[in-house]
Design a protein around this motif. Structure first.
Motif, PDB file in Angstrom:
ATOM      1  N   ASN A 107       0.824  -1.212   0.000  1.00 38.92           N
ATOM      2  CA  ASN A 107       0.000   0.000   0.000  1.00 38.92           C
ATOM      3  C   ASN A 107       0.860   1.264   0.000  1.00 38.92           C
ATOM      4  O   ASN A 107       1.974   1.269   0.501  1.00 38.92           O
ATOM      5  CB  ASN A 107      -0.919   0.016   1.237  1.00 38.92           C
ATOM      6  CG  ASN A 107      -1.816  -1.205   1.302  1.00 38.92           C
ATOM      7  OD1 ASN A 107      -2.144  -1.797   0.269  1.00 38.92           O
ATOM      8  ND2 ASN A 107      -2.218  -1.585   2.498  1.00 38.92           N
ATOM      9  N   HIS A 108       0.313   2.334  -0.551  1.00 40.51           N
ATOM     10  CA  HIS A 108       0.920   3.674  -0.491  1.00 40.51           C
ATOM     11  C   HIS A 108       2.340   3.701  -1.055  1.00 40.51           C
ATOM     12  O   HIS A 108       3.234   4.311  -0.461  1.00 40.51           O
ATOM     13  CB  HIS A 108       0.913   4.197   0.960  1.00 40.51           C
ATOM     14  CG  HIS A 108      -0.416   4.115   1.636  1.00 40.51           C
ATOM     15  ND1 HIS A 108      -1.510   4.807   1.195  1.00 40.51           N
ATOM     16  CD2 HIS A 108      -0.823   3.395   2.714  1.00 40.51           C
ATOM     17  CE1 HIS A 108      -2.549   4.540   1.977  1.00 40.51           C
ATOM     18  NE2 HIS A 108      -2.154   3.688   2.897  1.00 40.51           N
ATOM     19  N   LEU A 164       2.922  12.364   1.535  1.00 37.17           N
ATOM     20  CA  LEU A 164       2.397  11.962   2.835  1.00 37.17           C
ATOM     21  C   LEU A 164       2.082  13.187   3.686  1.00 37.17           C
ATOM     22  O   LEU A 164       1.076  13.221   4.403  1.00 37.17           O
ATOM     23  CB  LEU A 164       3.438  11.076   3.538  1.00 37.17           C
ATOM     24  CG  LEU A 164       3.058  10.354   4.817  1.00 37.17           C
ATOM     25  CD1 LEU A 164       1.944   9.346   4.567  1.00 37.17           C
ATOM     26  CD2 LEU A 164       4.283   9.647   5.402  1.00 37.17           C
ATOM     27  N   LYS A 194       3.705   7.203  -1.535  1.00 40.05           N
ATOM     28  CA  LYS A 194       3.949   7.902  -0.275  1.00 40.05           C
ATOM     29  C   LYS A 194       5.202   7.374   0.426  1.00 40.05           C
ATOM     30  O   LYS A 194       5.910   8.127   1.101  1.00 40.05           O
ATOM     31  CB  LYS A 194       2.736   7.768   0.651  1.00 40.05           C
ATOM     32  CG  LYS A 194       1.533   8.584   0.201  1.00 40.05           C
ATOM     33  CD  LYS A 194       0.361   8.415   1.143  1.00 40.05           C
ATOM     34  CE  LYS A 194      -0.829   9.242   0.684  1.00 40.05           C
ATOM     35  NZ  LYS A 194      -2.007   9.066   1.558  1.00 40.05           N
ATOM     36  N   ARG A 195       5.481   6.090   0.275  1.00 39.48           N
ATOM     37  CA  ARG A 195       6.691   5.522   0.881  1.00 39.48           C
ATOM     38  C   ARG A 195       7.947   6.167   0.306  1.00 39.48           C
ATOM     39  O   ARG A 195       8.962   6.292   0.977  1.00 39.48           O
ATOM     40  CB  ARG A 195       6.759   4.004   0.635  1.00 39.48           C
ATOM     41  CG  ARG A 195       5.804   3.208   1.463  1.00 39.48           C
ATOM     42  CD  ARG A 195       5.980   1.712   1.277  1.00 39.48           C
ATOM     43  NE  ARG A 195       4.827   1.019   1.845  1.00 39.48           N
ATOM     44  CZ  ARG A 195       4.658   0.761   3.125  1.00 39.48           C
ATOM     45  NH1 ARG A 195       5.581   1.118   3.983  1.00 39.48           N
ATOM     46  NH2 ARG A 195       3.579   0.151   3.557  1.00 39.48           N
TER      47      ARG A 195
END
Length: 310
Positions: free
Chosen positions: A55-56, A66, A59-60
């Motif tokens: 997931n994400h 984020l 954003k990671r």
């Protein structure tokens, strides 16, 4: 008006005052080098049943997605190396889980830190993180020069080794960034050689589905037979790749009372752990990271270890 370098100095001084071992600063932005590594790791299935790792993805790799408007990532370390360790003839618990759950203790410190920034610097927006959101903590800490990512994929620091927690402030304040340090693993392969399940696929690449920590904490189903006779008495987590790292000979005991282990963790025998009741589990591991595996999970791990011994 103070400069980014002035603000960086203020923040580092406050971090030390709050008990953090290190404070390093990076410019917030896309982690270009980490993108192909993360994608390959996920495609290889090395995350096992940790579906949340998929997931994400964006954003990671980019904290500005984020935390909109983010300009700086402040990386922090907090020591958890214990003064006392478990008795030799016991089922083992990873050192990070000896005391109370670090998430709460360190998050409280980060909130105090953030409040101080508001008071001393101004209305700064941002968020605090303690291993609880899609943040590539080790990559940011390495980028800020706190240490380098070792062959066991842990962040290593020459002066203190790797027994510390990572956390971050991601804020919209421009700070003077630090540069990365150099790699000091050299030709050493102690961590790779010592891993009983061969979870270190290659330098800095961990097959999570082979890792004892994954099997005893993250895995919700039965532990696969491939772990039989390879768990080295670990009932929660595993410290082998850190214990054998030469840099950890420099680890010094923490001074945080909340991380002190209770007597049961230090002194229980294998027999006592095998006879653990739900009531005792709740008492011993109240506010502990071990609660994450729950009573049933810990007893599953102990049963697996006892099967290996028989």
């Amino acid at each position: 008006m103070k400069s980014p370098a002035d603000y960086s100095l203020l923040i580092k001084e406050k971090a030390k005052e709050l008990g953090f071992m290190h404070c390093g600063i990076s410019k917030a932005g896309f982690l270009e080098e980490e993108a192909p590594r993360l994608e390959k790791w996920l495609k290889s299935g090395f995350h096992g049943e940790m579906g949340y790792m998929e997931n994400h993805f964006d954003k990671r790799l980019d904290p500005t997605k984020l935390v909109p408007g983010a300009k700086s990532v402040v990386s922090l370390t907090y020591n958890y190396f214990p003064k006392q360790q478990q008795r030799e003839d016991s089922f083992k618990i990873s050192k990070y889980a000896y005391g109370k759950d670090y998430h709460f203790i360190i998050k409280d410190k980060l909130k105090e830190f953030f409040q101080w920034i508001h008071q001393e610097i101004g209305e700064i927006d941002g968020r605090v993180f303690v291993d609880s959101a899609p943040v590539l903590e080790r990559a940011w800490a390495a980028k800020s020069g706190i240490g380098w990512i070792g062959k066991n994929a842990n962040l290593l620091t020459k002066q203190v080794g790797s027994f510390y927690f990572l956390s971050e402030l991601i804020i919209d304040l421009e700070l003077a960034p630090d540069g990365p340090t150099t790699d000091h693993c050299g030709k050493c392969t102690a961590c790779i050689d010592a891993c009983p399940t061969q979870a270190i696929e290659s330098e800095r690449v961990i097959n999570g589905s082979k890792c004892i920590s994954y099997a005893t904490i993250e895995l919700k189903n039965q532990i696969p037979s491939s772990f039989n006779n390879h768990m080295e008495d670990w009932m929660f987590g595993c410290d082998i790749c850190q214990d054998v790292c030469p840099w950890n000979r420099f680890s010094k005991p923490h001074q945080q009372p909340e991380f002190m282990a209770n007597d049961a963790i230090l002194n229980y025998s294998k027999k006592e752990w095998t006879e653990l009741t739900q009531e005792l589990f709740s008492e011993i591991f109240r506010k502990s990271p071990v609660k994450r595996t729950k009573y049933a999970g810990l007893m599953r791990n102990i049963e697996k270890l006892n099967q290996s011994r028989s």
